[in-house]
Structures are given as structure tokens and as C-alpha cells.
Scaffold this motif. Structure first.
Motif, PDB file in Angstrom:
ATOM      1  N   GLU A   5      -7.581  21.959 -20.624  1.00  0.00           N
ATOM      2  CA  GLU A   5      -8.510  21.200 -19.788  1.00  0.00           C
ATOM      3  C   GLU A   5      -7.967  19.795 -19.543  1.00  0.00           C
ATOM      4  N   ASP A   6      -7.427  19.170 -20.585  1.00  0.00           N
ATOM      5  CA  ASP A   6      -6.829  17.841 -20.440  1.00  0.00           C
ATOM      6  C   ASP A   6      -5.649  17.869 -19.474  1.00  0.00           C
ATOM      7  N   GLY A  14      -9.037  18.181 -10.422  1.00  0.00           N
ATOM      8  CA  GLY A  14     -10.428  17.849 -10.129  1.00  0.00           C
ATOM      9  C   GLY A  14     -11.349  18.398 -11.200  1.00  0.00           C
ATOM     10  N   ALA A  15     -12.414  17.673 -11.469  1.00  0.00           N
ATOM     11  CA  ALA A  15     -13.327  18.043 -12.553  1.00  0.00           C
ATOM     12  C   ALA A  15     -14.017  19.372 -12.285  1.00  0.00           C
ATOM     13  N   THR A  16     -14.510  19.578 -11.080  1.00  0.00           N
ATOM     14  CA  THR A  16     -15.235  20.812 -10.765  1.00  0.00           C
ATOM     15  C   THR A  16     -14.324  22.025 -10.872  1.00  0.00           C
ATOM     16  N   ASP A  19     -13.389  22.682 -14.496  1.00  0.00           N
ATOM     17  CA  ASP A  19     -14.503  23.334 -15.203  1.00  0.00           C
ATOM     18  C   ASP A  19     -14.588  24.809 -14.850  1.00  0.00           C
ATOM     19  N   GLU A  20     -14.422  25.136 -13.561  1.00  0.00           N
ATOM     20  CA  GLU A  20     -14.471  26.538 -13.135  1.00  0.00           C
ATOM     21  C   GLU A  20     -13.356  27.354 -13.784  1.00  0.00           C
ATOM     22  N   ILE A  21     -12.146  26.786 -13.802  1.00  0.00           N
ATOM     23  CA  ILE A  21     -11.002  27.498 -14.386  1.00  0.00           C
ATOM     24  C   ILE A  21     -11.218  27.730 -15.869  1.00  0.00           C
TER      25      ILE A  21
END
Length: 161
Positions: A5-6, A14-16, A19-21
Motif C-alpha cells: 500500500e505504501d 492515488g488513494a482511491t 484502496d481498491e487494489i
């Protein structure tokens, strides 16, 4: 997955999307009980799917219709020629993040693949040689550019010309 995630966030996914991945990977890992070594393959496929499905086409024609559909809320929404107004993309970020390079590459793609008329405006270029670098990219991309007229003109005034 936290370290992944980092990495995705540092890669400016991108944050969205990150998060989805991560959510998809967690779901697949739990449901399918995949091995940690297989996560790379799943991640690779997931990234390809995200890049092709959400960022596969820009500009006009069929690619624009697909990109501007409700399927892709992240797509650039271009003004139509009938509207008679420009679409303005503002690029912001920290020093050394590749903004100028991205602008140059995006400009070329918009011109060639998206059949868009592109005008670059060097209006926030306080870094030494930034105007020259943007001019170089405008030449490579074969797009127009507006720059400060002289060393004394503030870059922000470029917007009003």
C-alpha cells in the motif's frame, strides 16, 4: 500488504485506486487462499486491468466516449467544441515528482491520441530552468506554450494573457 500500500501511494497511483487494489488483493487472498508469492502475479494483473480499464484512452472519439462514461469517474471530462470553452488541467505537486515530464508526455498523448489542441502555460515556474524545460517538452510534443515575456514578469501573469 501494508508495505505494498505504501509503495502504491508513493508511486502516485492515488488513494482511491490504491484502496481498491489492496481490498481486491485481500479478498482474493482470503477467498482463493493464494500463496504470498502468487500475490505478485495477481497484483500485476490487477494493475494492468486498472491501467487499461480506467486510463486506456483519452481525448475524443470512441476513446473519449469510453473515458467520459459513468464507468470511469476518474476520466478527464473534456469540453465539447460546441461549448467553446477550454478544458484546463492544473498540475500540482512537490519538487522532483516529475510534473514537467508528465505534462510533456500528457501533452503529446492529448495531441496525438486524443486529437486535442494543447496549450501549455508556464505560470508557476519558480524553479531555475523550469520555463526552458517546459519549452523543450512543448517542442517535443509539438504543442503551443505561453511563457513569461521577460525575467521581470511573474509566472502567474501568464494565465491572464
Amino acid at each position: 500488504l501494508e508495505s505494498l500500500e505504501d509503495v502504491l501511494m508513493m508511486a502516485d497511483i492515488g488513494a482511491t485506486t490504491t484502496d481498491e487494489i489492496i481490498r481486491d488483493l485481500r479478498s482474493i487472498a482470503v477467498e482463493d487462499q493464494i500463496e504470498p508469492d502468487d500475490i505478485k502475479s495477481v497484483l500485476r494483473g490487477n494493475l494492468v486491468q486498472v491501467l487499461e480499464g480506467r486510463g486506456g484512452g483519452i481525448g475524443s472519439g470512441a476513446a473519449a466516449e469510453q473515458a467520459s462514461s459513468s464507468e470511469n469517474p476518474r476520466a478527464i471530462k473534456f469540453a465539447t467544441p460546441d461549448e467553446g470553452i477550454p478544458t484546463v488541467l492544473m498540475v500540482i505537486g512537490a519538487n522532483g515528482m516529475g510534473k514537467t515530464t508528465t505534462i510533456g508526455k500528457l501533452s503529446r498523448r492529448l495531441r496525438v491520441e486524443g486529437e486535442q489542441k494543447v496549450l501549455l502555460a508556464a505560470c508557476d515556474t519558480f524553479r531555475a530552468a523550469a520555463v526552458e524545460q517546459l519549452e523543450m517538452w512543448s517542442e517535443r510534443a509539438e504543442v503551443d506554450i505561453v511563457t513569461p515575456q521577460q525575467d521581470t514578469e511573474k509566472p502567474s501573469t501568464v494565465l491572464f494573457r
